[in-house]
Design a protein around this motif. Structure first.
Motif, PDB file in Angstrom:
ATOM      1  N   GLY A  36      -1.515  -0.104 -10.536  1.00 36.70           N
ATOM      2  CA  GLY A  36      -0.725  -0.467  -9.363  1.00 36.70           C
ATOM      3  C   GLY A  36      -0.382   0.715  -8.482  1.00 36.70           C
ATOM      4  O   GLY A  36       0.105   0.535  -7.370  1.00 36.70           O
ATOM      5  N   SER A  37      -0.615   1.918  -8.981  1.00 38.21           N
ATOM      6  CA  SER A  37      -0.316   3.109  -8.181  1.00 38.21           C
ATOM      7  C   SER A  37      -1.437   3.378  -7.177  1.00 38.21           C
ATOM      8  O   SER A  37      -2.506   2.780  -7.237  1.00 38.21           O
ATOM      9  CB  SER A  37      -0.123   4.325  -9.093  1.00 38.21           C
ATOM     10  N   THR A  38      -1.149   4.315  -6.277  1.00 34.97           N
ATOM     11  CA  THR A  38      -2.123   4.644  -5.236  1.00 34.97           C
ATOM     12  C   THR A  38      -2.893   5.910  -5.578  1.00 34.97           C
ATOM     13  O   THR A  38      -2.437   6.747  -6.365  1.00 34.97           O
ATOM     14  CB  THR A  38      -1.430   4.850  -3.871  1.00 34.97           C
ATOM     15  N   GLU A  57      -8.622  -3.977  -6.259  1.00 35.94           N
ATOM     16  CA  GLU A  57      -7.984  -3.273  -5.155  1.00 35.94           C
ATOM     17  C   GLU A  57      -6.873  -4.150  -4.597  1.00 35.94           C
ATOM     18  O   GLU A  57      -7.124  -5.260  -4.139  1.00 35.94           O
ATOM     19  CB  GLU A  57      -9.013  -2.959  -4.069  1.00 35.94           C
ATOM     20  N   LEU A  58      -5.658  -3.643  -4.642  1.00 37.74           N
ATOM     21  CA  LEU A  58      -4.504  -4.391  -4.156  1.00 37.74           C
ATOM     22  C   LEU A  58      -4.253  -4.148  -2.681  1.00 37.74           C
ATOM     23  O   LEU A  58      -3.823  -5.050  -1.966  1.00 37.74           O
ATOM     24  CB  LEU A  58      -3.252  -4.012  -4.945  1.00 37.74           C
ATOM     25  N   SER A  59      -4.458  -2.905  -2.235  1.00 41.03           N
ATOM     26  CA  SER A  59      -4.251  -2.581  -0.829  1.00 41.03           C
ATOM     27  C   SER A  59      -5.060  -1.346  -0.470  1.00 41.03           C
ATOM     28  O   SER A  59      -5.411  -0.547  -1.334  1.00 41.03           O
ATOM     29  CB  SER A  59      -2.766  -2.346  -0.524  1.00 41.03           C
ATOM     30  N   ARG A  60      -5.311  -1.213   0.829  1.00 40.28           N
ATOM     31  CA  ARG A  60      -6.023  -0.052   1.356  1.00 40.28           C
ATOM     32  C   ARG A  60      -5.496   0.225   2.756  1.00 40.28           C
ATOM     33  O   ARG A  60      -5.521  -0.648   3.609  1.00 40.28           O
ATOM     34  CB  ARG A  60      -7.525  -0.302   1.396  1.00 40.28           C
ATOM     35  N   GLN A  61      -5.009   1.429   2.959  1.00 37.34           N
ATOM     36  CA  GLN A  61      -4.598   1.900   4.277  1.00 37.34           C
ATOM     37  C   GLN A  61      -5.595   2.988   4.661  1.00 37.34           C
ATOM     38  O   GLN A  61      -5.891   3.865   3.843  1.00 37.34           O
ATOM     39  CB  GLN A  61      -3.190   2.479   4.250  1.00 37.34           C
ATOM     40  N   THR A  62      -6.088   2.931   5.874  1.00 39.22           N
ATOM     41  CA  THR A  62      -7.120   3.865   6.309  1.00 39.22           C
ATOM     42  C   THR A  62      -6.713   4.544   7.608  1.00 39.22           C
ATOM     43  O   THR A  62      -6.199   3.886   8.513  1.00 39.22           O
ATOM     44  CB  THR A  62      -8.460   3.124   6.510  1.00 39.22           C
ATOM     45  N   THR A  63      -6.962   5.853   7.664  1.00 36.62           N
ATOM     46  CA  THR A  63      -6.689   6.622   8.880  1.00 36.62           C
ATOM     47  C   THR A  63      -7.564   7.870   8.896  1.00 36.62           C
ATOM     48  O   THR A  63      -7.873   8.420   7.839  1.00 36.62           O
ATOM     49  CB  THR A  63      -5.202   7.033   8.972  1.00 36.62           C
ATOM     50  N   ALA A  64      -7.920   8.304  10.076  1.00 37.04           N
ATOM     51  CA  ALA A  64      -8.614   9.579  10.240  1.00 37.04           C
ATOM     52  C   ALA A  64      -7.606  10.706  10.446  1.00 37.04           C
ATOM     53  O   ALA A  64      -7.970  11.880  10.447  1.00 37.04           O
ATOM     54  CB  ALA A  64      -9.579   9.507  11.423  1.00 37.04           C
TER      55      ALA A  64
END
Length: 135
Positions: A36-38, A57-64
């Motif tokens: 559950g950790s990132t 995969e529970l969540s994914r945040q994406t950024t450059a």
């Protein structure tokens, strides 16, 4: 580890030392822990903050933007420190978020204005939708 993740790790460690123990050893995960950790991935173009549990995969945040992923990492570690603080100092008759949010804001302010401003906006949005309920 990629050069980008090494650079990110160094900045993250510096920020955490401003908030917590200056001699502390702070690191973020680079591989799934499946609890559950990132963890942080870098694909050559963007950073991904990914939470996994039991292989899913529970969540994914994406950024450059390196500053964006740093904010996400710091915001999360400081949140859990604020929760721990509230548990140790609980006031039974008040909404636990009062103390959590106060401590969360206090700790993240040690990083400087931009992180504190962003967190203030997030907390304000949370409270607009879900006001404190003491009792």
């Amino acid at each position: 580890m990629s050069r980008e993740l090494e650079k990110l790790q160094n900045k993250y460690t510096s920020l955490c030392r401003m908030i917590f123990d200056p001699a502390g050893d702070f690191s973020f995960q680079r591989t799934p822990q499946n609890d559950g950790s990132t963890h942080v991935e870098f694909d050559g173009e963007a950073y991904h903050l990914v939470a996994t549990e039991r292989g899913l995969e529970l969540s994914r945040q994406t950024t450059a933007d390196e500053e964006e992923v740093l904010y996400w990492l710091v915001r999360d570690v400081v949140f859990w420190a604020a929760v721990r603080y509230e548990l140790e100092n609980r006031v039974e008759t008040q909404d636990s978020r009062r103390m959590i949010f106060m401590e969360w804001r206090r700790l993240i302010a040690r990083c400087g204005g931009e992180f504190a401003e962003r967190l203030d906006a997030e907390i304000d949005a949370i409270l607009k939708e879900n006001p404190f309920t003491d009792g």
